[in-house]
Write a protein that holds these residues in place. Structure first.
Motif, PDB file in Angstrom:
ATOM      1  N   PRO A 119       0.833  -1.212   0.000  1.00 46.31           N
ATOM      2  CA  PRO A 119       0.000   0.000   0.000  1.00 46.31           C
ATOM      3  C   PRO A 119       0.863   1.258   0.000  1.00 46.31           C
ATOM      4  O   PRO A 119       1.944   1.296   0.594  1.00 46.31           O
ATOM      5  CB  PRO A 119      -0.797  -0.124   1.305  1.00 46.31           C
ATOM      6  N   ASP A 120       0.401   2.294  -0.663  1.00 42.67           N
ATOM      7  CA  ASP A 120       1.124   3.563  -0.648  1.00 42.67           C
ATOM      8  C   ASP A 120       1.352   4.061   0.775  1.00 42.67           C
ATOM      9  O   ASP A 120       2.415   4.615   1.089  1.00 42.67           O
ATOM     10  CB  ASP A 120       0.348   4.617  -1.443  1.00 42.67           C
ATOM     11  N   ALA A 121       0.362   3.868   1.626  1.00 47.13           N
ATOM     12  CA  ALA A 121       0.504   4.336   3.003  1.00 47.13           C
ATOM     13  C   ALA A 121       1.643   3.634   3.728  1.00 47.13           C
ATOM     14  O   ALA A 121       2.346   4.235   4.547  1.00 47.13           O
ATOM     15  CB  ALA A 121      -0.804   4.129   3.764  1.00 47.13           C
ATOM     16  N   PHE A 122       1.851   2.353   3.431  1.00 46.91           N
ATOM     17  CA  PHE A 122       2.928   1.572   4.040  1.00 46.91           C
ATOM     18  C   PHE A 122       4.274   2.198   3.661  1.00 46.91           C
ATOM     19  O   PHE A 122       5.147   2.411   4.513  1.00 46.91           O
ATOM     20  CB  PHE A 122       2.838   0.139   3.529  1.00 46.91           C
ATOM     21  N   VAL A 123       4.439   2.497   2.374  1.00 47.15           N
ATOM     22  CA  VAL A 123       5.712   3.034   1.888  1.00 47.15           C
ATOM     23  C   VAL A 123       5.890   4.482   2.313  1.00 47.15           C
ATOM     24  O   VAL A 123       6.968   4.890   2.772  1.00 47.15           O
ATOM     25  CB  VAL A 123       5.788   2.901   0.356  1.00 47.15           C
ATOM     26  N   GLN A 124       4.837   5.281   2.201  1.00 49.81           N
ATOM     27  CA  GLN A 124       4.979   6.709   2.463  1.00 49.81           C
ATOM     28  C   GLN A 124       5.285   6.999   3.927  1.00 49.81           C
ATOM     29  O   GLN A 124       6.039   7.933   4.234  1.00 49.81           O
ATOM     30  CB  GLN A 124       3.705   7.452   2.042  1.00 49.81           C
TER      31      GLN A 124
END
Length: 403
Positions: free
Chosen positions: A79-84
């Motif tokens: 997920p983008d949230a995981f990376v960001q």
């Protein structure tokens, strides 16, 4: 410093399965003072992935240099949230060869970053076959048997150099002189053999077959016993010939292979070699407790290896791989003991009577499948592809569901 040189005085700790490996890695990251570098084929947003996420986030917030590179095929759906949330903490998050999907299918299956490496403060490193996923826990949904290694000592700087080379898209040179580097199997006589190790790797430039060459040399020089435990076993003719010759010389040659495969075609192709190898005295055991994911070997008391490379066409001819070669009798005895315990308790021996009758149709089918699987890397290298490289992740701002 050449990352392919021998070093001595390394302290080695064998770590079996995720129950031993993950806590050791996480504790080392928590204790890091300057830098954490990671390469992994798979990072999932599961129990293990989120635990790694948390220790990396805290390391970034402490001001450490933190870089993690994941494979664009093996870890495509984070997920983008995981990376960001990692990048917001100062972590440099990278993908190796990310590609857009075509009709929902991944199009970048060949030539992957298959290494599993961790380097911490240039003095501590980890290597092995374990991805950051709960599949490597006994309680995981697709539990696997595997091995990792912690290294404290000068070899950790070599692992760091290899990770940095991939990040910066650099081709590490051959050992010089080239012929001496290829033929040298053990550490120099002037060097202590206490914790003597050498990093070997496969890349797309100067080290295309180093891992296979080291295996062949070790088998050729064996005096008593060879034990290879490998998840995907479909080597080329030269390695098979060395195994056959070793068994014919009277050595005990043992293979531990998958009995519960997750890639049925590869397992079937490998099983077609059973009759050929067993006819010359090679003993074959299949691990049947769960899926086998290890990539280790022990030869006599003097040589062992552990890392990410299978003995199949993808690892030997296409992927980026890394193994450590070890000349340390105490460590090799421990690894041998673990493998012998695996044979006694969790493997079944393949007997000649269990092999299917070799009809003409079966022989033809096995011949075609074996040669197709063995030769597809040569075909794949001719396909028009973009240059594979590591690139920084591009993600949107975090949402309310950030980890």
């Amino acid at each position: 410093m050449n990352p392919g040189d021998w070093t001595s005085g390394n302290r080695l700790q064998l770590l079996e399965n995720g129950e031993e490996y993950f806590p050791a890695v996480f504790a080392a990251i928590e204790a890091a003072r300057k830098e954490v570098l990671i390469e992994t084929f798979i990072l999932f947003n599961d129990e293990v992935g989120r635990a790694l996420h948390e220790v990396l986030r805290r390391a970034g917030e402490r001001g450490l240099r933190v870089v993690i590179t994941v494979d664009g095929y093996g870890s495509p759906d984070l997920p983008d949230a995981f990376v960001q949330s990692l990048t917001a903490a100062g972590v440099e998050f990278r993908y190796y060869d990310p590609r857009p999907r075509l009709l929902g299918l991944r199009t970048n299956a060949l030539g992957r970053l298959h290494r599993k490496l961790v380097a911490i403060d240039a003095g501590i490193a980890f290597i092995g076959g374990l991805n950051f996923a709960e599949d490597h826990l006994r309680t995981g949904p697709d539990s696997k048997q595997d091995y990792g290694l912690r290294i404290d000592g000068p070899a950790a700087a070599h692992i760091r150099a290899l990770i940095e080379a991939t990040r910066r898209d650099l081709a590490l040179p051959r050992q010089a002189p080239w012929r001496l580097g290829r033929r040298r199997q053990g550490p120099p006589q002037t060097q202590s053999q206490d914790g003597a190790v050498r990093l070997i790797w496969r890349d797309h430039e100067h080290h295309r077959d180093d891992i296979e060459v080291d295996y062949r040399l070790a088998i050729r020089r064996a005096q008593r016993e060879i034990c290879i435990a490998n998840a995907y076993f479909l080597p080329g003719y030269r390695l098979l010939r060395e195994l056959r010759r070793a068994a014919q010389r009277g050595l005990r040659v043992v293979l531990i292979l998958q009995g519960m495969p997750d890639q049925v075609l590869l397992r079937w192709a490998a099983s077609q070699l059973y009759g050929f190898l067993m006819a010359h005295g090679v003993q074959i055991y299949e691990y049947c407790e769960r899926a086998f994911h290890g990539k280790v070997a022990v030869v006599d008391e003097d040589w062992s290896t552990i890392g990410s490379s299978n003995l199949d066409p993808s690892s030997l001819a296409l992927n980026l791989e890394a193994n450590l070669v070890i000349v340390d009798r105490r460590f090799n005895a421990l690894l041998r003991e673990r493998l012998q315990g695996l044979i006694r308790e969790e493997c079944r021996k393949v007997l000649p009577a269990q092999l299917p009758r070799r009809t003409l149709l079966r022989q033809l089918a096995s011949y075609l499948v074996f040669h197709f699987v063995r030769r597809y890397p040569a075909w794949a290298r001719r396909l028009p592809t973009l240059r594979r490289r590591s690139v920084a992740a591009e993600v949107e701002a975090p949402g309310p569901d950030s980890p």
